[in-house]
Design a protein around this motif. Structure first.
Motif, PDB file in Angstrom:
ATOM      1  N   GLU A 183       0.829  -1.198   0.000  1.00 43.71           N
ATOM      2  CA  GLU A 183       0.000   0.000   0.000  1.00 43.71           C
ATOM      3  C   GLU A 183       0.866   1.252   0.000  1.00 43.71           C
ATOM      4  O   GLU A 183       0.566   2.238  -0.678  1.00 43.71           O
ATOM      5  CB  GLU A 183      -0.920  -0.020   1.222  1.00 43.71           C
ATOM      6  N   GLN A 184       1.965   1.225   0.758  1.00 49.75           N
ATOM      7  CA  GLN A 184       2.890   2.345   0.756  1.00 49.75           C
ATOM      8  C   GLN A 184       3.541   2.523  -0.616  1.00 49.75           C
ATOM      9  O   GLN A 184       3.646   3.633  -1.135  1.00 49.75           O
ATOM     10  CB  GLN A 184       3.974   2.124   1.816  1.00 49.75           C
ATOM     11  N   PHE A 185       3.956   1.417  -1.195  1.00 53.57           N
ATOM     12  CA  PHE A 185       4.652   1.466  -2.476  1.00 53.57           C
ATOM     13  C   PHE A 185       3.775   2.031  -3.581  1.00 53.57           C
ATOM     14  O   PHE A 185       4.225   2.839  -4.403  1.00 53.57           O
ATOM     15  CB  PHE A 185       5.144   0.072  -2.854  1.00 53.57           C
ATOM     16  N   ARG A 186       2.500   1.648  -3.577  1.00 50.95           N
ATOM     17  CA  ARG A 186       1.647   2.056  -4.694  1.00 50.95           C
ATOM     18  C   ARG A 186       1.169   3.499  -4.576  1.00 50.95           C
ATOM     19  O   ARG A 186       0.467   3.998  -5.458  1.00 50.95           O
ATOM     20  CB  ARG A 186       0.472   1.094  -4.841  1.00 50.95           C
ATOM     21  N   GLN A 187       1.539   4.200  -3.506  1.00 55.53           N
ATOM     22  CA  GLN A 187       1.199   5.617  -3.393  1.00 55.53           C
ATOM     23  C   GLN A 187       1.992   6.476  -4.373  1.00 55.53           C
ATOM     24  O   GLN A 187       1.649   7.638  -4.592  1.00 55.53           O
ATOM     25  CB  GLN A 187       1.453   6.112  -1.962  1.00 55.53           C
ATOM     26  N   THR A 188       3.049   5.920  -4.947  1.00 55.48           N
ATOM     27  CA  THR A 188       3.865   6.653  -5.914  1.00 55.48           C
ATOM     28  C   THR A 188       3.648   6.058  -7.296  1.00 55.48           C
ATOM     29  O   THR A 188       3.806   4.849  -7.483  1.00 55.48           O
ATOM     30  CB  THR A 188       5.356   6.580  -5.528  1.00 55.48           C
ATOM     31  N   THR A 189       3.291   6.873  -8.265  1.00 56.04           N
ATOM     32  CA  THR A 189       2.976   6.375  -9.598  1.00 56.04           C
ATOM     33  C   THR A 189       4.241   6.035 -10.377  1.00 56.04           C
ATOM     34  O   THR A 189       5.327   6.539 -10.086  1.00 56.04           O
ATOM     35  CB  THR A 189       2.180   7.419 -10.398  1.00 56.04           C
ATOM     36  N   SER A 190       4.066   5.201 -11.395  1.00 53.75           N
ATOM     37  CA  SER A 190       5.208   4.849 -12.246  1.00 53.75           C
ATOM     38  C   SER A 190       5.734   6.079 -12.976  1.00 53.75           C
ATOM     39  O   SER A 190       6.941   6.213 -13.201  1.00 53.75           O
ATOM     40  CB  SER A 190       4.803   3.763 -13.251  1.00 53.75           C
ATOM     41  N   GLY A 191       4.844   7.005 -13.336  1.00 55.19           N
ATOM     42  CA  GLY A 191       5.284   8.237 -13.989  1.00 55.19           C
ATOM     43  C   GLY A 191       6.154   9.073 -13.070  1.00 55.19           C
ATOM     44  O   GLY A 191       7.144   9.675 -13.510  1.00 55.19           O
ATOM     45  N   ALA A 192       5.783   9.125 -11.790  1.00 55.39           N
ATOM     46  CA  ALA A 192       6.591   9.864 -10.820  1.00 55.39           C
ATOM     47  C   ALA A 192       7.960   9.229 -10.653  1.00 55.39           C
ATOM     48  O   ALA A 192       8.985   9.924 -10.577  1.00 55.39           O
ATOM     49  CB  ALA A 192       5.870   9.929  -9.477  1.00 55.39           C
ATOM     50  N   VAL A 193       7.994   7.906 -10.618  1.00 49.68           N
ATOM     51  CA  VAL A 193       9.275   7.205 -10.501  1.00 49.68           C
ATOM     52  C   VAL A 193      10.154   7.517 -11.703  1.00 49.68           C
ATOM     53  O   VAL A 193      11.348   7.799 -11.566  1.00 49.68           O
ATOM     54  CB  VAL A 193       9.058   5.687 -10.357  1.00 49.68           C
ATOM     55  N   SER A 194       9.571   7.487 -12.898  1.00 47.65           N
ATOM     56  CA  SER A 194      10.345   7.788 -14.109  1.00 47.65           C
ATOM     57  C   SER A 194      10.910   9.200 -14.067  1.00 47.65           C
ATOM     58  O   SER A 194      12.068   9.435 -14.429  1.00 47.65           O
ATOM     59  CB  SER A 194       9.466   7.607 -15.349  1.00 47.65           C
ATOM     60  N   GLY A 195      10.100  10.152 -13.626  1.00 46.47           N
ATOM     61  CA  GLY A 195      10.582  11.526 -13.530  1.00 46.47           C
ATOM     62  C   GLY A 195      11.695  11.671 -12.517  1.00 46.47           C
ATOM     63  O   GLY A 195      12.677  12.398 -12.745  1.00 46.47           O
ATOM     64  N   ALA A 196      11.560  10.982 -11.389  1.00 46.83           N
ATOM     65  CA  ALA A 196      12.597  11.046 -10.366  1.00 46.83           C
ATOM     66  C   ALA A 196      13.882  10.396 -10.856  1.00 46.83           C
ATOM     67  O   ALA A 196      14.989  10.912 -10.627  1.00 46.83           O
ATOM     68  CB  ALA A 196      12.113  10.369  -9.093  1.00 46.83           C
ATOM     69  N   VAL A 197      13.767   9.256 -11.532  1.00 41.78           N
ATOM     70  CA  VAL A 197      14.954   8.582 -12.051  1.00 41.78           C
ATOM     71  C   VAL A 197      15.673   9.471 -13.066  1.00 41.78           C
ATOM     72  O   VAL A 197      16.911   9.524 -13.108  1.00 41.78           O
ATOM     73  CB  VAL A 197      14.580   7.219 -12.674  1.00 41.78           C
ATOM     74  N   ALA A 198      14.911  10.201 -13.889  1.00 43.37           N
ATOM     75  CA  ALA A 198      15.531  11.114 -14.857  1.00 43.37           C
ATOM     76  C   ALA A 198      16.329  12.199 -14.141  1.00 43.37           C
ATOM     77  O   ALA A 198      17.446  12.551 -14.556  1.00 43.37           O
ATOM     78  CB  ALA A 198      14.458  11.740 -15.742  1.00 43.37           C
ATOM     79  N   ALA A 199      15.783  12.731 -13.058  1.00 43.61           N
ATOM     80  CA  ALA A 199      16.502  13.754 -12.295  1.00 43.61           C
ATOM     81  C   ALA A 199      17.733  13.169 -11.613  1.00 43.61           C
ATOM     82  O   ALA A 199      18.806  13.785 -11.592  1.00 43.61           O
ATOM     83  CB  ALA A 199      15.567  14.385 -11.260  1.00 43.61           C
ATOM     84  N   ILE A 200      17.596  11.969 -11.087  1.00 44.46           N
ATOM     85  CA  ILE A 200      18.717  11.297 -10.430  1.00 44.46           C
ATOM     86  C   ILE A 200      19.863  11.086 -11.417  1.00 44.46           C
ATOM     87  O   ILE A 200      21.041  11.215 -11.074  1.00 44.46           O
ATOM     88  CB  ILE A 200      18.253   9.948  -9.852  1.00 44.46           C
ATOM     89  N   GLY A 201      19.517  10.766 -12.665  1.00 40.34           N
ATOM     90  CA  GLY A 201      20.531  10.518 -13.673  1.00 40.34           C
ATOM     91  C   GLY A 201      21.401  11.716 -13.988  1.00 40.34           C
ATOM     92  O   GLY A 201      22.481  11.573 -14.562  1.00 40.34           O
ATOM     93  N   LYS A 202      20.951  12.925 -13.620  1.00 43.48           N
ATOM     94  CA  LYS A 202      21.728  14.139 -13.885  1.00 43.48           C
ATOM     95  C   LYS A 202      22.648  14.507 -12.723  1.00 43.48           C
ATOM     96  O   LYS A 202      23.476  15.414 -12.855  1.00 43.48           O
ATOM     97  CB  LYS A 202      20.767  15.305 -14.148  1.00 43.48           C
TER      98      LYS A 202
END
Length: 278
Positions: A183-202
């Motif tokens: 339930e905790q995990f699904r509070q964050t959308t896959s789109g949000a994860v993708s956006g965060a990963v893109a920022a992390i990559g920089k």
């Protein structure tokens, strides 16, 4: 990765939504004022604050005040048009301001370790010390990280596959440990994860990480497939006086192998707290 090893949930501390003026609102769990220093816990990508830190929250609270919040785009964190690590850092500072916390020890896991470094870089006057877990100076190998995160998302999704429907209020009562984690995990959308990963990559702190001049500990996840342990150890060697603690777990060890992870985290925090000047 054996998700059946998720740490027992037990009683989870109740948090509240806190407004950060001019920024938005986020979910915060605060152990409350104490005589000791404050530990500001910064969570991993794709998680909520409590999902990353619930196995050790109470044990850390025995050392001083502990505050954990959901980063923007994660859990019940701030919703905004963009996601940048710099905005996340400023969210943390704004939260400290609201709570009346002058200086704190930033304790970061994975993405949180980047935020901890960047908090020192952007607001050195607010950071008394650092504890960097599953840490690196760069996620330039973004395709590999994305592959690991995608695998993690698929694996975590299996936690709740046979647990039946979630309670309407998302509460803990009557919900198994694995189901609560899902339930905790699904509070964050896959789109949000993708956006965060893109920022992390920089992110890249390799040119300035050696300038860190506050008491620091590094917790190396020695079986990590997302961040090679060799890169974690290299980071530790760059910071003058940093203490290093190795734990025999992988990148999700904070939850999936919590007792082993805590065997490094707790002394790492104690080491920094013994050296900080508040």
């Amino acid at each position: 990765m054996k998700l059946t090893a998720v740490a027992p949930v037990g009683e989870i501390r109740t948090g509240t939504m806190v407004d950060l003026p001019g920024r938005g609102s986020t979910y915060v769990v605060d152990s409350g004022p104490s005589d000791g220093p404050t530990l500001l816990l910064l969570h991993s990508v794709a998680c909520t604050g409590m999902l990353t830190w619930y196995p050790v929250f109470d044990r850390l609270a025995a050392k001083g005040r502990v505050v954990v919040f959901d980063q923007r785009w994660h859990g019940r964190g701030i919703r905004s048009p963009r996601f940048t690590l710099e905005d996340c850092v400023d969210d943390g500072i704004a939260l400290a301001d609201v709570l009346g916390i002058d200086r704190f020890v930033a304790v970061g896991y994975s993405m949180g370790s980047l935020l901890a470094q960047l908090t020192w870089r952007m607001h050195a006057d607010r950071v008394a010390g650092l504890v960097l877990c599953a840490a690196t100076t760069s996620f330039r190998r973004a395709p590999r990280e994305r592959m690991v995160l995608d695998g993690f998302a698929r694996a975590v999704a299996t936690i709740g596959a046979d647990a039946g429907p979630l309670p309407v209020d998302g509460g803990r009562q009557g919900v198994g440990d694995r189901r609560w984690a899902y339930e905790q995990f699904r509070q964050t959308t896959s789109g949000a994860v993708s956006g965060a990963v893109a920022a992390i990559g920089k992110f890249d702190s390799a040119d300035w990480v050696a300038d860190i001049d506050v008491p620091t500990s590094v917790v190396v996840t020695a079986r990590d497939r997302a961040i090679p342990p060799s890169r974690q150890r290299w980071l530790a060697r760059q910071i003058a006086g940093a203490t290093s603690y190795e734990v025999n777990c992988g990148h999700a060890g904070c939850v999936m192998n919590a007792e082993e992870f805590s065997s490094g985290l707790l002394p790492a925090c104690s080491s920094v707290l013994a050296r900080v000047r508040l």
